[in-house]
Write a protein that holds these residues in place. Structure first.
Motif, PDB file in Angstrom:
ATOM      1  N   UNK A 138      50.431  70.138 -40.483  1.00 23.97           N
ATOM      2  CA  UNK A 138      50.752  69.552 -41.778  1.00 23.97           C
ATOM      3  C   UNK A 138      51.205  68.115 -41.515  1.00 23.97           C
ATOM      4  N   UNK A 139      50.537  67.160 -42.148  1.00 21.50           N
ATOM      5  CA  UNK A 139      50.719  65.757 -41.798  1.00 21.50           C
ATOM      6  C   UNK A 139      51.193  64.956 -43.006  1.00 21.50           C
ATOM      7  N   UNK A 140      52.353  64.311 -42.842  1.00 25.73           N
ATOM      8  CA  UNK A 140      52.863  63.403 -43.866  1.00 25.73           C
ATOM      9  C   UNK A 140      53.192  64.071 -45.181  1.00 25.73           C
ATOM     10  N   UNK A 141      52.896  63.369 -46.278  1.00 25.29           N
ATOM     11  CA  UNK A 141      53.184  63.853 -47.617  1.00 25.29           C
ATOM     12  C   UNK A 141      54.414  63.196 -48.198  1.00 25.29           C
ATOM     13  N   UNK A 142      54.978  63.860 -49.203  1.00 24.35           N
ATOM     14  CA  UNK A 142      56.176  63.340 -49.862  1.00 24.35           C
ATOM     15  C   UNK A 142      57.106  64.476 -50.250  1.00 24.35           C
ATOM     16  N   UNK A 143      58.392  64.181 -50.284  1.00 21.25           N
ATOM     17  CA  UNK A 143      59.409  65.072 -50.837  1.00 21.25           C
ATOM     18  C   UNK A 143      60.384  64.244 -51.666  1.00 21.25           C
ATOM     19  N   UNK A 144      59.845  63.228 -52.288  1.00 23.17           N
ATOM     20  CA  UNK A 144      60.648  62.225 -52.983  1.00 23.17           C
ATOM     21  C   UNK A 144      60.658  60.934 -52.182  1.00 23.17           C
ATOM     22  N   UNK A 145      60.487  61.053 -50.875  1.00 23.77           N
ATOM     23  CA  UNK A 145      60.301  59.942 -49.950  1.00 23.77           C
ATOM     24  C   UNK A 145      59.032  60.230 -49.165  1.00 23.77           C
ATOM     25  N   UNK A 146      58.387  59.178 -48.679  1.00 23.50           N
ATOM     26  CA  UNK A 146      57.191  59.388 -47.881  1.00 23.50           C
ATOM     27  C   UNK A 146      57.578  59.944 -46.514  1.00 23.50           C
ATOM     28  N   UNK A 147      56.842  60.939 -46.061  1.00 24.37           N
ATOM     29  CA  UNK A 147      57.122  61.588 -44.786  1.00 24.37           C
ATOM     30  C   UNK A 147      56.153  61.083 -43.727  1.00 24.37           C
ATOM     31  N   UNK A 148      56.647  60.899 -42.513  1.00 22.08           N
ATOM     32  CA  UNK A 148      55.826  60.388 -41.417  1.00 22.08           C
ATOM     33  C   UNK A 148      55.669  61.413 -40.296  1.00 22.08           C
ATOM     34  N   UNK A 149      56.120  62.629 -40.510  1.00 25.64           N
ATOM     35  CA  UNK A 149      56.107  63.617 -39.445  1.00 25.64           C
ATOM     36  C   UNK A 149      54.895  64.536 -39.507  1.00 25.64           C
ATOM     37  N   UNK A 150      54.729  65.303 -38.450  1.00 21.00           N
ATOM     38  CA  UNK A 150      53.697  66.334 -38.372  1.00 21.00           C
ATOM     39  C   UNK A 150      54.400  67.650 -38.075  1.00 21.00           C
ATOM     40  N   UNK A 151      54.111  68.649 -38.870  1.00 21.76           N
ATOM     41  CA  UNK A 151      54.699  69.976 -38.682  1.00 21.76           C
ATOM     42  C   UNK A 151      53.600  70.937 -38.253  1.00 21.76           C
ATOM     43  N   UNK A 152      53.885  71.752 -37.237  1.00 19.78           N
ATOM     44  CA  UNK A 152      52.926  72.757 -36.792  1.00 19.78           C
ATOM     45  C   UNK A 152      53.324  74.107 -37.412  1.00 19.78           C
ATOM     46  N   UNK A 153      52.438  74.624 -38.246  1.00 10.42           N
ATOM     47  CA  UNK A 153      52.693  75.898 -38.935  1.00 10.42           C
ATOM     48  C   UNK A 153      51.902  76.990 -38.210  1.00 10.42           C
ATOM     49  N   UNK A 154      52.612  77.991 -37.703  1.00  9.84           N
ATOM     50  CA  UNK A 154      51.992  79.096 -36.988  1.00  9.84           C
ATOM     51  C   UNK A 154      51.553  80.150 -37.996  1.00  9.84           C
ATOM     52  N   UNK A 155      50.271  80.469 -38.008  1.00  6.75           N
ATOM     53  CA  UNK A 155      49.734  81.417 -38.996  1.00  6.75           C
ATOM     54  C   UNK A 155      50.036  82.870 -38.634  1.00  6.75           C
ATOM     55  N   UNK A 156      50.559  83.123 -37.442  1.00  3.52           N
ATOM     56  CA  UNK A 156      50.880  84.513 -37.057  1.00  3.52           C
ATOM     57  C   UNK A 156      52.295  84.888 -37.415  1.00  3.52           C
TER      58      UNK A 156
END
Length: 91
Positions: free
Chosen positions: A73-91
């Motif tokens: 999951x790359x960037x996006x917004x939560x009211x502020x612009x996000x610059x991080x990358x989150x790794x979501x494990x599907x298991x």
């Protein structure tokens, strides 16, 4: 086939005969709410299921699947612009 939670600004992908919907934004709250909640839809069973949330609430991000195991999951917004990358494990 309705999702468990109404939202927009989400990312979804078809992986392993399942459709994953991550994060988003829910306007039904008074001032709106960014979400970290995730759902998956089983094509085989025609059913939505809530799954573990992302670490951070976000909407309007990009995502890609790697190795049929992780969604990045790359960037996006939560009211502020996000610059991080989150790794979501599907298991």
């Amino acid at each position: 086939m309705k999702m468990v939670r109404t939202r927009y600004g989400v990312v979804c992908d078809d992986i392993r005969q399942q459709i994953y919907v991550l994060g988003g934004y829910d306007e039904s709250y008074r001032n709106g709410q960014y979400l970290n909640q995730c759902e998956k839809y089983s094509i085989k069973h025609d059913r939505w299921k809530m799954i573990k949330p992302m670490e951070q609430k976000r909407a309007e991000f990009s995502a890609c699947v790697m190795g049929n195991k992780f969604i990045y999951v790359i960037g996006g917004t939560n009211g502020s612009y996000l610059k991080d990358i989150e790794r979501y494990d599907m298991d």
